[in-house]
Design an enzyme around this catalytic site. Structure first.
Site, PDB file in Angstrom:
ATOM      1  N   GLN A   1       2.053   3.017  12.112  1.00  0.00           N
ATOM      2  CA  GLN A   1       2.491   3.744  10.914  1.00  0.00           C
ATOM      3  C   GLN A   1       1.835   5.116  10.835  1.00  0.00           C
ATOM      4  O   GLN A   1       2.482   6.108  10.473  1.00  0.00           O
ATOM      5  CB  GLN A   1       2.166   2.924   9.668  1.00  0.00           C
ATOM      6  CG  GLN A   1       3.005   1.669   9.499  1.00  0.00           C
ATOM      7  CD  GLN A   1       2.449   0.719   8.457  1.00  0.00           C
ATOM      8  OE1 GLN A   1       1.387   0.959   7.870  1.00  0.00           O
ATOM      9  NE2 GLN A   1       3.134  -0.380   8.229  1.00  0.00           N
TER      10      GLN A   1
ATOM     11  N   ASP B   1      -0.618 -10.868  -1.350  1.00  0.00           N
ATOM     12  CA  ASP B   1       0.682 -10.831  -0.678  1.00  0.00           C
ATOM     13  C   ASP B   1       0.759 -11.737   0.545  1.00  0.00           C
ATOM     14  O   ASP B   1       1.796 -12.348   0.819  1.00  0.00           O
ATOM     15  CB  ASP B   1       1.097  -9.396  -0.327  1.00  0.00           C
ATOM     16  CG  ASP B   1       0.016  -8.591   0.369  1.00  0.00           C
ATOM     17  OD1 ASP B   1      -0.983  -9.181   0.833  1.00  0.00           O
ATOM     18  OD2 ASP B   1       0.143  -7.360   0.440  1.00  0.00           O
ATOM     19  N   THR B   2      -0.350 -11.870   1.281  1.00  0.00           N
ATOM     20  CA  THR B   2      -0.324 -12.746   2.448  1.00  0.00           C
ATOM     21  C   THR B   2      -0.154 -14.207   2.042  1.00  0.00           C
ATOM     22  O   THR B   2       0.513 -14.988   2.734  1.00  0.00           O
ATOM     23  CB  THR B   2      -1.602 -12.589   3.284  1.00  0.00           C
ATOM     24  OG1 THR B   2      -1.832 -11.202   3.540  1.00  0.00           O
ATOM     25  CG2 THR B   2      -1.482 -13.319   4.614  1.00  0.00           C
TER      26      THR B   2
ATOM     27  N   ALA C   1       0.808  -1.218   0.000  1.00  0.00           N
ATOM     28  CA  ALA C   1       0.000   0.000   0.000  1.00  0.00           C
ATOM     29  C   ALA C   1       0.841   1.268   0.000  1.00  0.00           C
ATOM     30  O   ALA C   1       0.389   2.323  -0.441  1.00  0.00           O
ATOM     31  CB  ALA C   1      -0.930  -0.001   1.216  1.00  0.00           C
TER      32      ALA C   1
ATOM     33  N   SER D   1       4.545   1.136  -0.751  1.00  0.00           N
ATOM     34  CA  SER D   1       5.738   1.042  -1.589  1.00  0.00           C
ATOM     35  C   SER D   1       5.721  -0.253  -2.382  1.00  0.00           C
ATOM     36  O   SER D   1       4.979  -1.187  -2.077  1.00  0.00           O
ATOM     37  CB  SER D   1       7.013   1.098  -0.734  1.00  0.00           C
ATOM     38  OG  SER D   1       7.128  -0.060   0.079  1.00  0.00           O
ATOM     39  N   GLY D   2       6.558  -0.298  -3.397  1.00  0.00           N
ATOM     40  CA  GLY D   2       6.751  -1.504  -4.177  1.00  0.00           C
ATOM     41  C   GLY D   2       8.231  -1.803  -4.258  1.00  0.00           C
ATOM     42  O   GLY D   2       9.064  -0.894  -4.213  1.00  0.00           O
ATOM     43  N   ARG D   3       8.564  -3.087  -4.348  1.00  0.00           N
ATOM     44  CA  ARG D   3       9.965  -3.494  -4.429  1.00  0.00           C
ATOM     45  C   ARG D   3      10.130  -4.527  -5.521  1.00  0.00           C
ATOM     46  O   ARG D   3       9.247  -5.374  -5.718  1.00  0.00           O
ATOM     47  CB  ARG D   3      10.451  -4.116  -3.109  1.00  0.00           C
ATOM     48  CG  ARG D   3      10.552  -3.169  -1.950  1.00  0.00           C
ATOM     49  CD  ARG D   3       9.302  -3.144  -1.113  1.00  0.00           C
ATOM     50  NE  ARG D   3       8.838  -4.476  -0.788  1.00  0.00           N
ATOM     51  CZ  ARG D   3       9.387  -5.238   0.160  1.00  0.00           C
ATOM     52  NH1 ARG D   3      10.400  -4.779   0.866  1.00  0.00           N
ATOM     53  NH2 ARG D   3       8.902  -6.436   0.413  1.00  0.00           N
TER      54      ARG D   3
ATOM     55  N   THR E   1       1.394  -3.806   7.696  1.00  0.00           N
ATOM     56  CA  THR E   1       0.309  -2.832   7.823  1.00  0.00           C
ATOM     57  C   THR E   1      -0.912  -3.496   8.451  1.00  0.00           C
ATOM     58  O   THR E   1      -1.564  -2.949   9.331  1.00  0.00           O
ATOM     59  CB  THR E   1      -0.052  -2.252   6.439  1.00  0.00           C
ATOM     60  OG1 THR E   1       1.113  -1.623   5.888  1.00  0.00           O
ATOM     61  CG2 THR E   1      -1.173  -1.237   6.552  1.00  0.00           C
TER      62      THR E   1
ATOM     63  N   ASN F   1      -8.112 -11.053  10.066  1.00  0.00           N
ATOM     64  CA  ASN F   1      -7.452  -9.777   9.800  1.00  0.00           C
ATOM     65  C   ASN F   1      -7.481  -8.929  11.066  1.00  0.00           C
ATOM     66  O   ASN F   1      -8.543  -8.699  11.647  1.00  0.00           O
ATOM     67  CB  ASN F   1      -8.186  -9.016   8.693  1.00  0.00           C
ATOM     68  CG  ASN F   1      -7.954  -9.616   7.332  1.00  0.00           C
ATOM     69  OD1 ASN F   1      -6.996  -9.281   6.661  1.00  0.00           O
ATOM     70  ND2 ASN F   1      -8.836 -10.509   6.918  1.00  0.00           N
TER      71      ASN F   1
END
Length: 466
Positions: free
Chosen positions: A306, A239-240, A14, A16-18, A261, A298
Site C-alpha cells: 500500500q 476487526d480481526t 485505518a 476508510s470506513g464502510r 493492511t 501479526n
C-alpha cells in the site's frame, strides 16, 4: 419499501470506513455497501491522531444513507482496528488527542515497563504479543508525560466510544479489550494487579461485555438526527475478530490468514498458550467470539505494498503491481517484513533498498524487483509462521483460509500455497463486515451455532481454491 430485514455493519479501517447492509435472499447472505468514507491519521501537536469527531459524523451519515435508500436496519454493530482508545473526563469530554498506534510516543516505553514488571510476567498474565504500540505502552507513555490519567474518568476503545455516543452506554467489548495487553488471560477481565504495578488508575475501565451483547437503542437525539431507531449490538469489535468469525470452514481445527493492511495468521482455540516458547515466537492470544482465543501472529502484510503504491502516486493499481511481481525473473531476495524499518518509514521504497543493501549487499533498482521481494517475503513469512503454529499447538493443518481484501491477490495466494504446501481457500473478501453482520444475526437467533453460520458463508460466496 423493501421487506428485507437488514443488519448494518459499520467497518472502520485505518484508511476508510464502510457501511454495509446484510440480509438473506435466495438462501444466501447478501451484502450491499450503502456508504463509504475516507479515514486516516492527521497531525496534531506533533502527534499522529485520528479525527474521531469526523469519523462519528460519517457513522451518522451512514445511517442517513440507509434512510435515504429506504433500507432501515434493525440492528447495527461497529468494528475498528485494535489498541487505540479515548479517555473521557467527568463530563464525558475527550481528554487530549486520540492518538494513533503509529505515533512514536511509545518508543522506548516497553523497556521502561520491563523494569517494573518483566516481559515474561506480562505475557504470562495477558498472553498478548509484545508490540511497541500496544495500549499498555500508550497508557504508560501518557502517565509518564502528562497528567491526563489523573483527569480521566473513563477509558473506552474506539468502537466502545462510538457505541457510547450512539446509546449512552459505557462498556468495554471483550475482543478489542484483549488487544490492550491489560486483560488477564484466566479471568478475561481487567488485570487490576498489573494496572496497580504500573500506577494506571483502575477506576477508568468499564465492565467487559462479550461480542453479541445488546447495548439497547439509539439516544433520542440520534433518532431525531437520522430519522429512525435501531438496536446497537457489540460486534467482535476488533476487526480481526469479526473477520475470523466469517472463516468459511466447517473443520474444528483450521488456519486463517486475515489479509489486509496487516496479515493476521493463526488458529482458533478454546485454550490459550502463554508458554515461554510462545512468547519467544511472539504469538498473541487475542479474544475471539464466544470467548475463543485467536492464537495468531501479526505480520506487516499489505501495508508495505500500500505504501509503495501511494509513494508511486497511484500510477499502478494493486493488480498491476501484483503482475509486476509475478513477471520479475531475477533472484528472489527475502526480507523480514516485520522489521521495524517497515512500520512507518518516510519512504517504503528507500527502506526496502536500504535493508537489501545492508543484508545482501544488493540494492534493487526497479519497482518490479521491489514488489517481487515483498511478495516472496510475505509468502515466506506465512510459511514460517505456520510451522511455528504447528510446533506450538502440536496440531497439523491441511488448509489455510485467506479472508479479507488481500484474498483477491491471486498471485500472493498462489505463492502462499506453494510456500506452505497447504490447500489454500480464498474468500470471502468482505470478511470483517460479514463477521460483524453474523454476530448480529447470531444475537437474533438466525443461526443456532457459529458452525452453522460458517457453513452458510461457504455457500453464500465464491470461495476460490489454490
Amino acid at each position: 419499501m423493501s421487506q428485507n430485514i437488514y443488519f448494518l455493519a459499520i467497518d472502520i479501517g485505518a484508511s476508510s470506513g464502510r457501511a454495509i447492509l446484510g440480509y438473506i435472499k435466495d438462501k444466501k447472505l447478501q451484502l450491499e455497501e450503502i456508504y463509504r468514507f475516507k479515514n486516516g491519521v492527521c497531525t496534531s501537536n506533533n502527534q499522529l491522531c485520528w479525527d474521531i469527531n469526523s469519523i462519528f459524523k460519517e457513522i451518522l451519515n451512514s445511517l442517513r444513507k440507509c434512510k435515504e435508500h429506504g433500507k432501515i436496519p434493525s440492528t447495527l454493530a461497529i468494528d475498528t482496528w485494535g489498541v487505540d482508545f479515548v479517555l473521557l473526563d467527568s463530563d464525558d469530554n475527550i481528554l487530549g488527542n486520540t492518538v494513533s498506534y503509529r505515533d512514536n510516543r511509545t518508543n522506548g516505553i516497553p523497556e521502561e515497563i520491563y523494569k517494573i514488571i518483566s516481559k515474561e510476567e506480562i505475557y504470562k498474565r495477558t498472553g498478548i504479543q509484545n508490540l511497541v504500540f500496544n495500549t499498555i505502552n500508550q497508557l504508560y507513555s501518557i502517565k509518564k508525560n502528562s497528567n491526563l490519567l489523573e483527569k480521566a474518568n473513563t477509558f473506552l476503545m474506539i468502537p466502545d466510544y462510538f457505541n457510547f455516543l450512539l446509546t449512552g452506554k459505557k462498556a468495554n467489548e471483550y475482543t478489542n479489550a484483549s488487544t490492550t495487553q491489560l486483560l488477564n488471560l484466566e479471568s478475561s477481565c481487567w488485570d487490576f494487579e498489573l494496572l496497580d504495578k504500573l500506577s494506571i488508575p483502575k477506576n477508568i475501565f468499564q465492565p467487559i461485555v462479550e461480542a453479541g451483547t445488546s447495548l439497547g437503542f439509539l439516544k433520542s437525539e440520534i433518532v431525531n438526527e437520522v430519522g429512525f431507531d435501531l438496536e446497537v449490538i457489540t460486534a467482535p469489535s476488533h476487526d480481526t475478530a469479526s473477520a475470523v468469525l466469517s472463516v468459511p470452514s466447517s473443520d474444528k481445527n483450521f488456519l486463517y490468514l486475515s489479509s489486509g493492511t496487516w496479515s493476521l495468521l493463526g488458529t482458533e482455540s478454546k485454550n490459550y498458550n502463554s508458554s515461554h516458547e510462545s512468547l519467544e515466537a511472539n504469538f498473541t492470544n487475542e479474544g475471539g467470539y464466544n470467548k475463543n482465543y485467536r492464537y495468531l501472529k501479526n505480520i506487516m502484510g499489505l501495508w508495505i505494498i500500500q505504501n509503495i503504491k501511494k509513494e508511486l502516486e497511484d500510477r499502478y493499481t494493486f493488480p498491476e503491481l501484483s503482475e509486476m511481481a509475478k513477471n520479475f525473473q531475477g533472484k528472489k531476495y527475502i526480507i523480514d517484513v516485520n522489521n521495524n524499518a517497515f512500520l512507518a518509514p518516510l519512504s517504503m521504497i528507500e527502506a526496502i533498498k536500504s535493508y537489501c543493501a545492508r543484508k545482501f549487499n544488493h540494492t534493487p533498482n526497479t519497482i518490479e524487483e521491489i514488489v517481487s521481494i515483498v511478495y516472496h517475503s510475505l509468502a515466506t513469512s506465512y510459511a514460517q509462521t505456520i510451522q511455528e503454529i504447528k510446533k506450538l499447538t502440536s496440531q497439523d493443518f491441511k488448509s489455510l483460509y485467506i479472508i479479507g481484501g488481500g484474498c483477491q491477490d491471486n498471485y500472493l495466494n498462489y505463492l502462499t500455497a506453494k510456500e506452505t504446501n497447504l490447500q489454500v481457500f480464498a474468500g470471502p473478501i468482505e470478511a470483517t463486515a460479514i463477521g460483524n453482520i453474523g454476530c448480529q444475526m447470531l444475537n437474533k437467533k438466525y443461526f443456532n451455532s457459529v458452525k452453522e453460520f460458517r457453513n452458510f458463508i461457504f455457500k453464500s460466496f465464491n470461495i476460490k481454491k489454490f
